[in-house]
Design a protein around this motif. Structure first.
Motif, PDB file in Angstrom:
ATOM      1  N   GLY A 237      -0.115   0.984  -9.530  1.00 29.54           N
ATOM      2  CA  GLY A 237       0.724  -0.201  -9.656  1.00 29.54           C
ATOM      3  C   GLY A 237       2.153   0.054  -9.230  1.00 29.54           C
ATOM      4  O   GLY A 237       2.418   0.640  -8.183  1.00 29.54           O
ATOM      5  N   ASP A 238       3.105  -0.390 -10.077  1.00 36.28           N
ATOM      6  CA  ASP A 238       4.530  -0.251  -9.767  1.00 36.28           C
ATOM      7  C   ASP A 238       4.942   1.202  -9.553  1.00 36.28           C
ATOM      8  O   ASP A 238       5.929   1.470  -8.858  1.00 36.28           O
ATOM      9  CB  ASP A 238       5.384  -0.832 -10.893  1.00 36.28           C
ATOM     10  CG  ASP A 238       5.124  -2.313 -11.119  1.00 36.28           C
ATOM     11  OD1 ASP A 238       4.447  -2.938 -10.282  1.00 36.28           O
ATOM     12  OD2 ASP A 238       5.599  -2.838 -12.152  1.00 36.28           O
ATOM     13  N   ASN A 239       4.223   2.143 -10.162  1.00 37.88           N
ATOM     14  CA  ASN A 239       4.601   3.556 -10.054  1.00 37.88           C
ATOM     15  C   ASN A 239       4.549   4.051  -8.616  1.00 37.88           C
ATOM     16  O   ASN A 239       5.204   5.037  -8.270  1.00 37.88           O
ATOM     17  CB  ASN A 239       3.674   4.414 -10.921  1.00 37.88           C
ATOM     18  CG  ASN A 239       3.799   4.092 -12.395  1.00 37.88           C
ATOM     19  OD1 ASN A 239       4.860   3.652 -12.851  1.00 37.88           O
ATOM     20  ND2 ASN A 239       2.739   4.285 -13.152  1.00 37.88           N
ATOM     21  N   ALA A 240       3.762   3.383  -7.773  1.00 33.93           N
ATOM     22  CA  ALA A 240       3.678   3.785  -6.369  1.00 33.93           C
ATOM     23  C   ALA A 240       4.983   3.540  -5.626  1.00 33.93           C
ATOM     24  O   ALA A 240       5.182   4.076  -4.533  1.00 33.93           O
ATOM     25  CB  ALA A 240       2.539   3.041  -5.681  1.00 33.93           C
ATOM     26  N   CYS A 241       5.856   2.742  -6.202  1.00 34.38           N
ATOM     27  CA  CYS A 241       7.149   2.470  -5.575  1.00 34.38           C
ATOM     28  C   CYS A 241       8.192   3.527  -5.942  1.00 34.38           C
ATOM     29  O   CYS A 241       9.342   3.452  -5.490  1.00 34.38           O
ATOM     30  CB  CYS A 241       7.653   1.085  -5.973  1.00 34.38           C
ATOM     31  SG  CYS A 241       6.601  -0.267  -5.373  1.00 34.38           S
ATOM     32  N   ILE A 242       7.817   4.509  -6.751  1.00 37.92           N
ATOM     33  CA  ILE A 242       8.684   5.640  -7.092  1.00 37.92           C
ATOM     34  C   ILE A 242       8.227   6.804  -6.229  1.00 37.92           C
ATOM     35  O   ILE A 242       7.127   7.331  -6.410  1.00 37.92           O
ATOM     36  CB  ILE A 242       8.586   5.997  -8.585  1.00 37.92           C
ATOM     37  CG1 ILE A 242       8.944   4.780  -9.447  1.00 37.92           C
ATOM     38  CG2 ILE A 242       9.486   7.182  -8.910  1.00 37.92           C
ATOM     39  CD1 ILE A 242       8.672   4.980 -10.926  1.00 37.92           C
ATOM     40  N   TYR A 389       7.398   0.061   0.398  1.00 40.64           N
ATOM     41  CA  TYR A 389       7.511   0.040  -1.061  1.00 40.64           C
ATOM     42  C   TYR A 389       8.282  -1.218  -1.459  1.00 40.64           C
ATOM     43  O   TYR A 389       9.466  -1.357  -1.123  1.00 40.64           O
ATOM     44  CB  TYR A 389       8.228   1.301  -1.551  1.00 40.64           C
ATOM     45  CG  TYR A 389       7.690   2.557  -0.905  1.00 40.64           C
ATOM     46  CD1 TYR A 389       6.599   3.232  -1.440  1.00 40.64           C
ATOM     47  CD2 TYR A 389       8.247   3.032   0.284  1.00 40.64           C
ATOM     48  CE1 TYR A 389       6.093   4.365  -0.825  1.00 40.64           C
ATOM     49  CE2 TYR A 389       7.744   4.156   0.912  1.00 40.64           C
ATOM     50  CZ  TYR A 389       6.666   4.820   0.357  1.00 40.64           C
ATOM     51  OH  TYR A 389       6.152   5.938   0.978  1.00 40.64           O
ATOM     52  N   ILE A 390       7.626  -2.113  -2.162  1.00 41.53           N
ATOM     53  CA  ILE A 390       8.214  -3.401  -2.517  1.00 41.53           C
ATOM     54  C   ILE A 390       8.362  -3.429  -4.035  1.00 41.53           C
ATOM     55  O   ILE A 390       7.418  -3.713  -4.770  1.00 41.53           O
ATOM     56  CB  ILE A 390       7.336  -4.559  -2.017  1.00 41.53           C
ATOM     57  CG1 ILE A 390       7.035  -4.368  -0.518  1.00 41.53           C
ATOM     58  CG2 ILE A 390       8.026  -5.897  -2.263  1.00 41.53           C
ATOM     59  CD1 ILE A 390       5.885  -5.201  -0.013  1.00 41.53           C
ATOM     60  N   TRP A 402       5.212  -8.071  -4.918  1.00 40.26           N
ATOM     61  CA  TRP A 402       5.932  -7.228  -5.875  1.00 40.26           C
ATOM     62  C   TRP A 402       5.028  -6.115  -6.395  1.00 40.26           C
ATOM     63  O   TRP A 402       3.863  -6.324  -6.736  1.00 40.26           O
ATOM     64  CB  TRP A 402       6.422  -8.061  -7.059  1.00 40.26           C
ATOM     65  CG  TRP A 402       7.582  -8.972  -6.738  1.00 40.26           C
ATOM     66  CD1 TRP A 402       8.162  -9.192  -5.527  1.00 40.26           C
ATOM     67  CD2 TRP A 402       8.284  -9.801  -7.676  1.00 40.26           C
ATOM     68  NE1 TRP A 402       9.181 -10.098  -5.633  1.00 40.26           N
ATOM     69  CE2 TRP A 402       9.291 -10.489  -6.945  1.00 40.26           C
ATOM     70  CE3 TRP A 402       8.175 -10.031  -9.048  1.00 40.26           C
ATOM     71  CZ2 TRP A 402      10.163 -11.377  -7.548  1.00 40.26           C
ATOM     72  CZ3 TRP A 402       9.058 -10.921  -9.654  1.00 40.26           C
ATOM     73  CH2 TRP A 402      10.040 -11.588  -8.916  1.00 40.26           C
ATOM     74  N   GLY A 403       5.595  -4.922  -6.460  1.00 41.98           N
ATOM     75  CA  GLY A 403       4.866  -3.785  -7.028  1.00 41.98           C
ATOM     76  C   GLY A 403       3.892  -3.127  -6.080  1.00 41.98           C
ATOM     77  O   GLY A 403       3.162  -2.207  -6.488  1.00 41.98           O
ATOM     78  N   ILE A 404       3.859  -3.550  -4.830  1.00 43.13           N
ATOM     79  CA  ILE A 404       2.983  -2.906  -3.849  1.00 43.13           C
ATOM     80  C   ILE A 404       3.728  -1.731  -3.221  1.00 43.13           C
ATOM     81  O   ILE A 404       4.782  -1.902  -2.607  1.00 43.13           O
ATOM     82  CB  ILE A 404       2.542  -3.901  -2.750  1.00 43.13           C
ATOM     83  CG1 ILE A 404       1.621  -4.971  -3.340  1.00 43.13           C
ATOM     84  CG2 ILE A 404       1.837  -3.158  -1.612  1.00 43.13           C
ATOM     85  CD1 ILE A 404       1.158  -6.009  -2.320  1.00 43.13           C
ATOM     86  N   GLY A 405       3.183  -0.550  -3.405  1.00 47.12           N
ATOM     87  CA  GLY A 405       3.715   0.656  -2.772  1.00 47.12           C
ATOM     88  C   GLY A 405       2.584   1.330  -2.013  1.00 47.12           C
ATOM     89  O   GLY A 405       1.550   1.651  -2.599  1.00 47.12           O
ATOM     90  N   ILE A 406       2.773   1.529  -0.714  1.00 50.29           N
ATOM     91  CA  ILE A 406       1.700   2.073   0.133  1.00 50.29           C
ATOM     92  C   ILE A 406       2.264   3.161   1.040  1.00 50.29           C
ATOM     93  O   ILE A 406       3.295   2.971   1.689  1.00 50.29           O
ATOM     94  CB  ILE A 406       1.056   0.966   0.998  1.00 50.29           C
ATOM     95  CG1 ILE A 406       0.342  -0.059   0.105  1.00 50.29           C
ATOM     96  CG2 ILE A 406       0.076   1.575   2.006  1.00 50.29           C
ATOM     97  CD1 ILE A 406      -0.147  -1.288   0.843  1.00 50.29           C
ATOM     98  N   ARG A 407       1.580   4.297   1.057  1.00 48.30           N
ATOM     99  CA  ARG A 407       1.880   5.363   2.011  1.00 48.30           C
ATOM    100  C   ARG A 407       0.554   5.926   2.514  1.00 48.30           C
ATOM    101  O   ARG A 407      -0.394   6.082   1.741  1.00 48.30           O
ATOM    102  CB  ARG A 407       2.715   6.469   1.356  1.00 48.30           C
ATOM    103  CG  ARG A 407       3.139   7.569   2.311  1.00 48.30           C
ATOM    104  CD  ARG A 407       4.284   8.426   1.737  1.00 48.30           C
ATOM    105  NE  ARG A 407       3.948   9.176   0.555  1.00 48.30           N
ATOM    106  CZ  ARG A 407       4.393   8.882  -0.674  1.00 48.30           C
ATOM    107  NH1 ARG A 407       5.170   7.813  -0.854  1.00 48.30           N
ATOM    108  NH2 ARG A 407       4.055   9.618  -1.710  1.00 48.30           N
TER     109      ARG A 407
END
Length: 441
Positions: A237-242, A389-390, A402-407
């Motif tokens: 979830g949101d943790n992917a944006c860190i 990272y949004i 919101w909360g989408i983090g992708i690498r």
């Protein structure tokens, strides 16, 4: 432990090449790592200094290698821990000076407490000392004192070192270009790490915790006699944006994505893989839209890792594709070139696109020569890791993002024939990820 004949030849070849580069008027001093206290009287698992490991293969702490090109008594000298029956009962076997010669190829070896007496003899008659300052203060002071003393003595006619050169200037350029033996080790690390990521995908489902998925990854490393090459990132979830999230302790929720950045280290060489996938096994429309942009940047950037191409080109290509995608998604508005010139994409893509990879996850070697990005050469290995990272609550962005983090990160070897991806063992296409997770459900 004893070095295999193949490993012994590889380390000897590296020492010979380093000595050729520094010349017969020089000496190189390379210290090992030291044990680090974890809590009171316990230590972290020992990991050898990469430069020391690269040149010697000697696995013990509190050791120093000295390379003296052209020395008649032997060019490779090791200072190691003294044999101690009582400490070996408690802490494990020690090679001692005799073992350093017999099993690790040293021409001469001494107990480490003899360094003060023997090192001046090795430095005498040399003009330049190659050594990395700033890592071990006591050794820095000892070497400086020896050089000062030898210069004082040199007034009577003897040659003494007058120049101190950063060892990494030469050694790290050697480490940047991987040999066939090193590439084989890195392929093994990449293969096992890819299997670990596949295992994690299969084990992921709503209601599990991040640390439970991390345990699956680390278990795969352990059964192959490997360990994590760096702190694993398992962010749902949101943790992917860190970017460097390492708490890995949150509940995985239905509808969220999970970003895993993890690589195993095999015999001193590490992989570095990132994959992002849905916790429930199915991308929703917003997740898929963002993922496709990142994946396209990953695939197109990999194509730039060709011999002769500027090492700055991967980031330029990835930045352009990601910015174009941000405009198409409506997250940015305006001309792509202008947005990049103003750095507007950095709100969503704030890191570089890749780094050297090898014995260290952020491996050594300069990216620029003479102020310009250097060209790629065969034997270099670089990661390719574009991302978006949004963060939750981002102003002016539709809440569905919101909360989408992708690498999406792969390890890529530069060859004479173009880029070779070492991490193909773990899927990154949406259809392949969803098929794998559906099968495991």
């Amino acid at each position: 432990m004893t070095l295999s004949s193949q490993d012994a030849r590889e380390h000897a070849r590296r020492r010979k090449e380093l000595m050729r580069r520094i010349g017969n008027d020089a000496v190189a001093i390379i210290p090992s790592a030291f044990e680090v206290v974890r809590a009171r009287d316990t230590h972290y698992r020992f990991r050898q200094n990469s430069d020391f490991q690269y040149l010697t293969g000697f696995p013990e702490p509190e050791s120093i290698a000295v390379l003296v090109p052209g020395r008649k008594g032997g060019e490779f000298v090791l200072f190691v821990r003294r044999r101690d029956k009582e400490r070996e009962i408690w802490d494990g076997r020690r090679a001692g000076p005799e073992g350093a010669v017999e099993r690790y190829g040293a021409d001469e070896a001494y107990n480490i407490d003899e360094l003060e007496d023997e090192l001046p003899k090795l430095l005498a008659g040399r003009e330049t000392v190659h050594y990395t300052l700033g890592e071990y203060a006591e050794l820095d002071a000892e070497i400086a004192g020896i050089m000062r003393h030898l210069r004082e003595v040199s007034r009577r006619g003897a040659t003494a070192p007058t120049t101190l050169v950063a060892l990494e200037t030469t050694l790290h350029e050697m480490r940047l270009i991987k040999s066939k033996a090193e590439i084989a080790l890195m392929k093994k690390a990449a293969d096992v790490s890819a299997r670990a990521h596949v295992r994690a995908m299969k084990a992921t489902r709503p209601g599990r915790y991040e640390w439970q998925v991390m345990a699956e990854i680390h278990s795969e490393f352990e059964v192959e006699d490997m360990q994590p090459g760096y702190g694993s990132i398992v962010g749902g979830g949101d943790n992917a944006c860190i970017l460097h999230y390492t708490e890995n302790n949150m509940l995985l929720r239905d509808g969220d994505l999970l970003l895993i950045d993890a690589g195993g280290e095999y015999r001193g060489y590490t992989a570095d893989i990132t994959r992002t996938f849905p916790v429930n096994g199915k991308f929703n429309a917003a997740q898929q839209a963002v993922y496709e942009v990142v994946l396209e940047a990953n695939k197109q950037t990999i194509k730039t890792l060709k011999a002769g191409t500027s090492a700055g080109k991967p980031h330029d290509v990835a930045t352009r594709i990601l910015t174009e995608g941000l405009v198409e998604l409506g997250l940015l508005k305006g001309d792509v070139k202008t947005l990049i010139a103003e750095g507007r994409q950095r709100q969503f893509y704030m890191h570089g696109t890749g780094h050297w990879l090898g014995m260290d996850v952020h491996d050594v070697g300069r990216y620029r020569l003479g102020g310009k990005y250097r060209p790629f050469e065969p034997g270099m290995i670089m990661t390719v890791e574009p991302g978006l990272y949004i963060a939750p609550g981002t102003e002016g962005v539709d809440e569905k993002y919101w909360g989408i983090g992708i690498r999406v990160e792969d390890d890529v070897l530069v060859t004479e024939n173009g880029p070779e991806v070492l991490t193909t063992g773990v899927p990154k296409e949406i259809k392949d990820i969803e098929a794998l997770m559906a099968k495991a459900a």
